[in-house]
Design a protein around this motif. Structure first.
Motif, PDB file in Angstrom:
ATOM      1  N   PHE A 196       1.271  -1.264   0.118  1.00 51.38           N
ATOM      2  CA  PHE A 196      -0.118  -0.315   0.292  1.00 51.38           C
ATOM      3  C   PHE A 196       0.717   0.978   0.097  1.00 51.38           C
ATOM      4  O   PHE A 196       2.341   1.436   1.106  1.00 51.38           O
ATOM      5  CB  PHE A 196      -0.289  -0.250   1.296  1.00 51.38           C
ATOM      6  N   GLN A 350      -4.411 -11.168  -2.801  1.00 50.51           N
ATOM      7  CA  GLN A 350      -4.357 -10.063  -0.891  1.00 50.51           C
ATOM      8  C   GLN A 350      -5.745  -8.873  -0.950  1.00 50.51           C
ATOM      9  O   GLN A 350      -5.938  -9.627   0.578  1.00 50.51           O
ATOM     10  CB  GLN A 350      -3.083  -9.186  -0.849  1.00 50.51           C
ATOM     11  N   CYS A 351      -5.875  -7.953  -1.882  1.00 49.55           N
ATOM     12  CA  CYS A 351      -6.955  -7.406  -2.127  1.00 49.55           C
ATOM     13  C   CYS A 351      -7.670  -8.070  -2.117  1.00 49.55           C
ATOM     14  O   CYS A 351      -8.000  -8.432  -3.050  1.00 49.55           O
ATOM     15  CB  CYS A 351      -6.980  -6.133  -2.392  1.00 49.55           C
ATOM     16  N   THR A 352      -9.490  -7.305  -1.760  1.00 43.57           N
ATOM     17  CA  THR A 352     -10.410  -8.407  -1.879  1.00 43.57           C
ATOM     18  C   THR A 352     -11.249  -8.219  -2.901  1.00 43.57           C
ATOM     19  O   THR A 352     -11.367  -8.973  -3.664  1.00 43.57           O
ATOM     20  CB  THR A 352     -11.666  -8.244  -0.437  1.00 43.57           C
ATOM     21  N   ARG A 355      -8.524 -10.379  -6.004  1.00 45.04           N
ATOM     22  CA  ARG A 355      -9.172 -11.591  -5.577  1.00 45.04           C
ATOM     23  C   ARG A 355     -10.243 -12.221  -5.823  1.00 45.04           C
ATOM     24  O   ARG A 355     -10.451 -13.201  -6.471  1.00 45.04           O
ATOM     25  CB  ARG A 355      -8.720 -11.915  -3.814  1.00 45.04           C
ATOM     26  N   ASN A 391     -10.813   0.568  -5.635  1.00 41.32           N
ATOM     27  CA  ASN A 391     -10.707   0.018  -4.808  1.00 41.32           C
ATOM     28  C   ASN A 391     -10.078  -1.246  -4.133  1.00 41.32           C
ATOM     29  O   ASN A 391      -9.880  -0.891  -3.036  1.00 41.32           O
ATOM     30  CB  ASN A 391     -12.237  -0.749  -4.407  1.00 41.32           C
ATOM     31  N   ILE A 393      -5.446  -2.768  -3.651  1.00 41.22           N
ATOM     32  CA  ILE A 393      -3.824  -1.787  -3.064  1.00 41.22           C
ATOM     33  C   ILE A 393      -3.688  -1.204  -4.729  1.00 41.22           C
ATOM     34  O   ILE A 393      -2.452  -0.401  -4.368  1.00 41.22           O
ATOM     35  CB  ILE A 393      -3.444  -3.444  -2.440  1.00 41.22           C
TER      36      ILE A 393
ATOM     37  N   ALA C  42      -1.346  -3.880   6.529  1.00 43.34           N
ATOM     38  CA  ALA C  42      -1.941  -4.656   5.410  1.00 43.34           C
ATOM     39  C   ALA C  42      -2.589  -3.830   4.586  1.00 43.34           C
ATOM     40  O   ALA C  42      -2.465  -4.049   3.651  1.00 43.34           O
ATOM     41  CB  ALA C  42      -2.887  -5.925   5.699  1.00 43.34           C
ATOM     42  N   ALA C  43      -3.658  -3.153   4.853  1.00 42.04           N
ATOM     43  CA  ALA C  43      -4.559  -2.739   4.032  1.00 42.04           C
ATOM     44  C   ALA C  43      -4.886  -2.921   3.123  1.00 42.04           C
ATOM     45  O   ALA C  43      -4.966  -2.337   1.823  1.00 42.04           O
ATOM     46  CB  ALA C  43      -4.580  -1.387   3.474  1.00 42.04           C
ATOM     47  N   SER C  44      -5.095  -4.406   3.438  1.00 39.99           N
ATOM     48  CA  SER C  44      -6.074  -5.426   2.175  1.00 39.99           C
ATOM     49  C   SER C  44      -7.271  -5.788   1.736  1.00 39.99           C
ATOM     50  O   SER C  44      -8.190  -6.513   1.095  1.00 39.99           O
ATOM     51  CB  SER C  44      -4.293  -6.551   2.474  1.00 39.99           C
ATOM     52  N   CYS C  45      -8.246  -5.701   3.368  1.00 41.51           N
ATOM     53  CA  CYS C  45      -9.306  -6.559   3.230  1.00 41.51           C
ATOM     54  C   CYS C  45      -9.855  -5.450   2.085  1.00 41.51           C
ATOM     55  O   CYS C  45     -11.591  -5.804   1.804  1.00 41.51           O
ATOM     56  CB  CYS C  45      -9.981  -6.393   4.405  1.00 41.51           C
ATOM     57  N   ARG C  46      -9.993  -4.085   2.262  1.00 39.87           N
ATOM     58  CA  ARG C  46     -10.603  -2.728   1.328  1.00 39.87           C
ATOM     59  C   ARG C  46     -11.605  -2.552   2.016  1.00 39.87           C
ATOM     60  O   ARG C  46     -12.653  -1.396   1.732  1.00 39.87           O
ATOM     61  CB  ARG C  46     -10.346  -2.943   0.847  1.00 39.87           C
ATOM     62  N   PRO C  60      -8.563   3.779   1.838  1.00 40.75           N
ATOM     63  CA  PRO C  60      -8.308   2.791   2.999  1.00 40.75           C
ATOM     64  C   PRO C  60      -8.073   2.830   4.470  1.00 40.75           C
ATOM     65  O   PRO C  60      -6.937   4.164   4.886  1.00 40.75           O
ATOM     66  CB  PRO C  60      -7.485   1.562   3.451  1.00 40.75           C
ATOM     67  N   ALA C  63      -4.697   3.034   6.580  1.00 38.75           N
ATOM     68  CA  ALA C  63      -3.207   2.984   6.280  1.00 38.75           C
ATOM     69  C   ALA C  63      -3.369   4.935   5.753  1.00 38.75           C
ATOM     70  O   ALA C  63      -1.799   4.463   4.979  1.00 38.75           O
ATOM     71  CB  ALA C  63      -2.906   2.223   4.917  1.00 38.75           C
ATOM     72  N   HIS C 148      -9.199 -14.294   4.429  1.00 35.78           N
ATOM     73  CA  HIS C 148      -7.994 -13.999   3.384  1.00 35.78           C
ATOM     74  C   HIS C 148      -7.070 -12.203   4.274  1.00 35.78           C
ATOM     75  O   HIS C 148      -6.602 -11.873   3.568  1.00 35.78           O
ATOM     76  CB  HIS C 148      -7.762 -13.798   2.250  1.00 35.78           C
TER      77      HIS C 148
END
Ligand SMILES: Cc1cc2nc3c(=O)[nH]c(=O)nc-3n(C[C@H](O)[C@H](O)[C@H](O)COP(=O)(O)O)c2cc1C
Ligand code: SF4
Ligand code: FES
Lengths: 428, 157, 775
Positions: A196, A350-352, A355, A391, A393, C42-46, C60, C63, C148
């Motif tokens: 990020f 990794q990001c929803t 993915r 939306n 990364i 991680a800032a990955s789930c959003r 996000p 982050a 995840h």
């Protein structure tokens, strides 16, 4: 000025010589002169950056970010190590220019990276090379050895008292590592998952140190700029779009290949250089900047000149300069299915939105292609695309949406025909 | 586990990175190990991880993230054909059919004699030269035609 | 301090904070999954996407750093659209199995989905199914539910210090898993259960046993190590169903160790003693409380009469409450004996000037710059203190170690001095000597004694140099240093080093109430004997409160002999312990969940708790049992109405004044190591106390495996033993036959054989001479 000749070539001019890749060919034609001058005169970093800014060189990796500006972001007085990294991970479908730079003019890239290292105060540089071009990885390592033996790398370069080294890092099959922060993670020996931002690599890059990342063609353009001056480079192209640029043409043309021409050249001229569309067929669509760029119709494309601004105005992007040409034999649903599969397979996971969304997009397009489309699918594709784009990364999310949205937008009838008739209207 | 030659190659890779960043060499080390052994068994991955002082699971993450690593045995000749859009436009579909027909296997399969494995690949960064394939990851063959494919496959031992 | 606006509220927030921090400060909840305040971003789930003025894309919150004048909208149409979009993606591959999911009712996904999800899914493609993983006896998996977020993976890397879980694969194919079929074995592993925002990782022992909304949640304190972790005990139908952490930043943060979490299994097990038992003609029979207590009172009075009070020994477990321990000493002193102790594994009975403690607040550990750990097997002994030290090291602290083994502490170690136990005094001497040579003043007595140190190793010099730099420092004495035969001298030297380097000297109290036990005087009086002497010079009668000396004593073989030879033994115990073999009366007492009480943790903090369930069977809180015994023996001063009243007498308001680490003056002899092979024996983590010993889940873990004999390669080869081969370990008259394993991080002339275990209870001194031979 004729096109794709030594007059207009910044990177691929060595092709005119028999031993194009050798150090001897390079030095006999003015190679490493720029570096020697800089080291001898101890040219201040500011002066080099100013020259690069004058050149209006914009990043050749896809985003077209002004290189001089990017370089000015590197912290000057940072106490620890800094790095310069070259991005030769070209895996964007349609792009194959950086491979040719390494194959035919490796030393210009080396010189460019050394100058970048000097300017940015780096202690070492890495060139991240696409996994599938292993022979080029090996040949670039040989070029590094040549340069090292000639005192151009390592300790006390050319007696300047300055140390700098370069290494090659071989990828192994992951498109996402072309994304600059995924690439850094990959060099660190991890999964290539984008970071990020902020922090940006200029403050937190490789091993957490300030790092500048540029595309191969970008860095290989630097020696030319330093030798001929930023103004000369700018004048090769057009304002805000300095220099020549390599266009990789693939698909339905008679002579696919790389053509290094001034930015601003009409698309029609480029198409002609590539031998035109296959005989007996007419141009249907063009993806002008690598598979992530929105597709354009023949008419829209024929009205474009090949530069960042013109292609953007037409609703797409110049990206990496990979031009995928499609003639009237192409089924747009099938073409999109293949591209959607690519982004689905290459999502780092990794990001929803990326993915989950890329798989969803692919599965719908796959259904349509296989005669199981539903009327609501097209709007659903656009809706899902909106929930991915912006939306995620990294830009892979948008890259996956670009083709879907533009294919559906420009060729909606073809998709509707598929859904209704459970087969293709092109009949290929 | 690995030959002295492979270890020497790994050691050379290690010199590229700062001494406290040995993990940076994991991609190369896995590649070198796979080149010697044909594929990456769990033992091999563990060995590499141990050699580089990193957790085995982290090395396994790397081995499973990048497409070119093989986590199950493959044939002596792995042929990976790019089927991405530019290659497809230039005839990769026909080459795929030809290869599958000639070898009697589909993508992801290995011939019974263990001589060939066919794989579908993503963009190899040489689109202008398509259709094209990789032989055992490291050698590219381009401008494929049914005839050149026959010769290529026949020449593979 | 940037001034920012969030949902129309203006707040000032520290520079460097994120939008998530700002929202927290403003009392605004932003939905999130991957974000966790103790883990990296991680800032990955959003899920936490919010609208920020001037930003074309939603950002996000977790982050995004705040900037001056920033305007954030967490509930604007744009923000909500982004959040709903993410929620839809999270749900498309998530099973709809909430009705059978243990996380149901406490699931972040469920909660947020209610607020942000759409009503019906538009996803009509096949759903993903993920194969289960076997993570061992503690953690159950339902990996198809995984979203995840990578919290569990980051926990391993960042908090546990050991990457046991990873996320191999790419894109959709990415799955959380351990390497190979290995199980997770870290002592803090269970924390991933709370970290997991969905029901992918849940408690295995708890699986399908209750729905979260059926549980009453009661606060309590963990009765195991000296930390005093705060816990929440979940109860259904008067039965403890599970234990989870109760956040207390000053103590356990939001974590607990696996033993805090899973020990509860013992509380409902068959191993519980549920009725008083009397032995008659060699046979046990159930008895009423009245009869049993009268019998005990009579027998103790008789023995005092006939043999004198000094013939009675009193041993209490430091895992008992302050209230129980106070009444226990009152009773025993009332009977006239001074043979009282709680330090079951100590060789050196010296009683200090006050209660030995950490010397600082637990939270201060994170801020240390320099640490010297002396004889601490820190990961297993104090899992959460090890975690804090790991965070300190990450910040740049230098961790130094004196031990018999160079164990992996899962963080960088600056320098280690590895030697067999009898060489430790010399090791500390070397460090002190190196400091002295560098100009430090070690005090007159120690300074003079150091002349006896001849060589100073490089490691000792490195430790000395480390301690003489930096600001915040500590020298910490662990379990082995406290159990060491030369504990007092080690203490003296460590103190001199601490003073000379400006460090704080601290003791890592091994048990939940070690400090409390000292404060209420569960220690031998002037003429009294400590545990070791009480067992080495057998008494006629023993009174045991929660103690299992046959396992826990410094010399287990001697303890067994003494207990089995005694004329009368009474054990107050919650479990059917080995006392069944040697005692005459067993009195069932309540474990910590069935009584009110208090523990004083290693930083000197008293924490009181209530019983959370009713006593099982006939079990009674020990303080009540002791009250009756005191009255039956007409000792006076036992008329307490409740535990609070006992506590009032036991702990004075200013009890903290009794915390004192000043060493007892001791001549520094024995600066030279002994000859021959020595044993080093720790208490295994799941043998720490009677409760953990009887938790099935904990006993099924790797850490609870059969004790092995760890031997260095050289010795192994010398003895002609292959790894895994059986060896005979001898100490004095006792022996044990156990498998041998190689450990080249052990000091020369050292073998490591765990103590406090039924299979090694035939052996003698924990840190004594030993011999090993091939079977
Ligand atoms: C999914 C993805 C793939 C990318 N692949 C490449 C690539 O193959 N080569 C490249 O130079 N840049 C690639 N980029 C762009 C890089 O992130 C980065 O912007 C570029 O290397 C910067 O160099 P430049 O400024 O010289 O263009 C990619 C970006 C994304 C999001
Ligand atoms: S957008 Fe896709 S590729 Fe980029 S970080 Fe997110 S999951 Fe990875
Ligand atoms: S909580 Fe911010 S992206 Fe997951």
């Amino acid at each position: 000025m004729s096109l794709n000749t030594p007059d207009t070539q910044v990177c691929l001019w060595t092709l005119q010589h028999s031993e194009s890749a050798s150090l001897a060919t390079y030095t006999a034609n003015g190679g490493y002169e720029a570096l020697k001058k800089i080291l001898a005169e101890k040219t201040p970093a500011e002066a080099i950056i100013a020259e690069v800014k004058t050149s209006a060189l914009r990043g050749r990796g896809g985003a077209g970010f002004p290189t001089g500006l990017k370089w000015s972001f590197m912290p000057r007085n940072f106490p620890g190590d800094k790095y310069v990294v070259c991005n030769t991970d070209e895996g964007e479908p349609g792009t194959f220019k950086d491979r040719d730079i390494i194959r035919f003019n490796p030393h210009q890239l080396i010189e460019g990276m050394i100058i970048a290292g000097y300017t940015l105060g780096a202690k070492a540089g890495y060139n991240y090379i696409h996994g599938e071009i292993f022979e080029e990885y090996q040949s670039w390592e040989r070029a590094l050895e040549e340069a090292r033996a000639a005192g151009l790398l390592g300790r006390d370069i050319l007696g300047s008292g300055w140390d700098f080294d370069l290494h090659a890092h071989q990828g192994y099959g992951a498109y996402i590592c072309g994304e600059e922060t995924a690439l850094l993670e990959s060099i660190e020996g991890k999964k290539g998952q984008p970071r990020f931002k902020p922090p940006f690599p200029a403050s937190y890059g490789l091993y957490g140190k300030p790092t500048t990342i540029n595309n191969t063609e970008t860095l290989a353009s630097i020696p030319w700029i330093m030798r001929h001056g930023g103004q000369a480079f700018l004048e090769l192209g057009k304002p805000n779009n300095g220099g020549s640029k390599i266009f990789s043409i693939s698909g339905h043309v008679n002579k696919p290949g790389n053509y290094e021409i001034p930015l601003g050249t009409p698309f029609a001229d480029l198409l002609e250089m590539a031998g035109g569309v296959r005989t007996g067929h007419t141009l249907k669509a063009v993806i002008p900047g690598g598979s992530s760029a929105p597709v354009l119709t023949a008419e829209a494309m024929m009205a474009c000149t090949m530069d960042f601004d013109s292609v953007a105005r037409a609703g797409s992007m110049l990206g990496s300069g990979a031009v995928i040409v499609m003639d009237d034999s192409v089924c747009m649903v099938k073409a999109l299915e293949r591209l959607s599969y690519f982004y689905f397979e290459e999502s780092c996971g990794q990001c929803t939105p990326c993915r989950e969304g890329t798989g969803w997009l692919y599965r719908i397009v796959h259904r349509i292609e296989h005669g199981q489309g539903r009327p609501e699918d097209l709007d659903e594709l656009l809706r899902i695309g909106k929930n991915i784009g912006g939306n995620t990364i990294c830009a892979l999310g948008e890259a996956a949406v670009g083709p879907v949205a533009s294919f559906v937008k420009h060729f909606r009838k073809e998709f509707e025909y598929h859904i209704e008739n459970k087969r293709c209207m092109v009949g290929s | 586990m690995l030959s002295a030659e492979s270890l020497a190659q790994i050691d050379r890779e290690l010199t590229k990175y700062p001494p406290e960043q040995k993990q940076s060499a994991v991609m190369a080390a896995l590649r070198i190990a796979q080149t010697e052994l044909g594929w990456l068994s769990r033992d091999t991955i563990e060995f590499v991880a141990h050699y580089l002082g990193m957790p085995a699971i982290a090395a396994y993450e790397v081995a499973t993230f990048y497409n070119m690593y093989e986590l199950a045995p493959v044939g002596r000749n792995k042929v990976t054909l790019c089927t991405n859009l530019p290659c497809q436009l230039q005839g990769a579909d026909k080459i795929a059919e030809h290869m599958q027909g000639k070898l009697g296997i589909g993508f992801g399969e290995t011939t019974a004699d263990g001589r060939y494995t066919l794989k579908e690949g993503e963009c190899m960064g040489a689109c202008g030269h398509g259709p094209l394939c990789l032989h055992n990851n490291h050698k590219m063959h381009d401008h494929l035609t049914p005839d050149s494919v026959d010769k290529l496959l026949d020449d593979m031992k | 301090m940037p001034l920012i606006e969030i949902d129309g509220k203006e707040i000032e927030i520290a520079a460097g904070s994120t939008v998530m921090d700002a929202a927290h400060q403003a009392g605004i909840t932003i939905p999130h999954f991957c974000y966790h305040k103790k883990l990296s971003i991680a800032a990955s789930c959003r899920m936490c996407l919010v609208e920020v003025e001037k930003s074309p894309k939603p950002l996000p919150a977790c982050a995004t750093p705040v900037t001056e004048g920033m305007k954030v909208m967490t509930r604007s149409p744009k923000a909500i659209a982004a959040q709903q979009g993410v929620m839809e993606f999270l749900l498309i591959n998530h099973p709809l199995d909430c009705p059978i999911c243990d996380q149901g009712g406490e699931c972040q996904l469920q909660d947020i989905a209610v607020g942000y999800g759409g009503s019906a899914s538009r996803y009509s493609e096949p759903k993903r199914v993920v194969k289960e993983k076997d993570l061992g006896p503690l953690i159950a998996t339902d990996m198809t539910r995984c979203i995840h977020c990578s919290r569990c993976v980051r926990f391993g890397q960042e908090i546990a210090g050991l990457m046991e879980l990873g996320m191999p694969g790419r894109g959709e194919h990415m799955e959380v898993m351990p390497y190979l079929e290995t199980q997770v074995s870290h002592e803090l592993s269970g924390n991933v259960i709370e970290l997991c925002p969905v029901g992918a990782l849940t408690s295995k022992p708890f699986r399908y046993s209750a729905r979260s909304w059926e549980l009453s949640r009661r606060k309590s304190v963990s009765p195991h190590d000296g930390l005093g972790a705060n816990i929440q005990v979940h109860v259904k139908n008067n039965r403890v169903m599970r234990v989870v952490p109760l956040e207390n930043e000053a103590i356990n943060e939001c974590w607990i160790a696996d033993r805090d979490r899973y020990s509860y299994e013992a509380l409902n097990s068959d191993a519980r003693l549920t009725s008083p038992l009397l032995k008659e003609n060699g046979h046990w029979r159930e008895a009423g409380w009245q009869e049993a207590l009268e019998h005990v009172a009579t027998r103790l009075a008789q023995i005092r009469e006939s043999k004198g009070a000094a013939a009675i020994g009193a041993l209490a477990s430091p895992h008992q409450t302050v209230e129980e321990l106070y009444l226990f000493t009152k009773l025993m002193r009332g009977l006239g004996t001074e043979n009282i102790d709680h330090r079951l594994a100590r060789a050196d009975a010296t009683v200090g000037a006050g209660a030995r403690w950490l010397g600082m607040a637990i939270a201060d550990l994170n801020r240390l710059d320099r640490v010297l750990l002396v004889g601490a097997t820190i990961r297993k002994e104090q899992p959460l203190i090890a975690q804090r030290l790991r965070q300190a090291v990450k910040r740049g602290a230098q961790l130094n170690v004196l031990h018999a083994a160079g164990d992996d502490l899962l963080c960088k170690v600056n320098a280690r001095l590895i030697g067999k136990p009898s060489a430790w005094l010399n090791g500390l001497g070397q460090i002190a000597r190196a400091m002295q040579e560098a100009g430090a003043d070690l005090g007159t007595d120690v300074g003079a004694a150091l002349a006896a140190i001849s060589g100073v190793s490089d490691h000792a010099r490195a430790i000395a140099a480390s301690l003489m730099s930096g600001e915040q420092k500590a020298v910490l004495l662990g379990e082995l240093a406290q159990n060491h035969p030369a504990a007092t001298q080690l203490h003296t030297l460590a103190q001199a080093i601490a003073v000379a380097s400006g460090a704080t000297l601290g003791f890592l109290a091994p048990a939940a109430n070690s400090v409390g036990a000292q404060l209420v005087g569960v220690l031998p009086g002037p003429e009294g004997l400590g545990t070791h002497a009480m067992l080495a010079e057998p008494r006629s009668a023993y009174v045991l409160l929660g103690a299992e000396p046959e396992l826990d004593a410094y010399d287990a073989a001697a303890a067994n002999a003494a207990l089995r030879g005694a004329e009368f033994v009474v054990a107050l115990t919650a479990f059917k312990t080995d006392a069944q073999d040697y005692a005459d009366v067993l009195l069932p007492i309540s474990p910590f969940t069935e009584t009110a009480g208090s523990f004083v943790n290693l930083e000197g903090r008293a924490q009181s708790f209530h019983g959370v369930v009713k006593p099982l069977g006939e079990a009674r809180p020990a303080w009540k049992v002791l009250r009756v015994l005191g009255n039956l023996l007409s000792l006076g001063g036992f008329d307490y109405d409740n535990a609070e009243a006992v506590r009032g007498d036991a702990l004075a308001a200013d009890f903290a004044a009794g915390l004192n680490n000043t060493p007892v003056a001791a001549a520094l002899e024995g600066l030279m190591p002994g000859d021959g092979l020595e044993r080093v024996a720790e208490t295994p983590p799941y043998q720490l106390d009677p409760v953990v010993r009887r938790s099935h889940a904990l006993q099924a873990t790797v850490d609870a495996g059969v004790p092995v004999v760890w031997i260095g390669s050289e010795l192994l080869t010398g003895l002609g033993i292959a790894e895994g081969g059986m060896v005979r370990v001898r100490q004095g008259g006792g022996e044990a036959i156990l498998p041998a394993r190689r450990d080249d991080r052990l000091a020369i002339d050292t073998v490591r054989v765990a103590a406090a275990h039924p299979l090694t209870a035939t052996l003698g001194a924990r840190l004594g001479p030993v011999s090993v031979e091939k079977v």
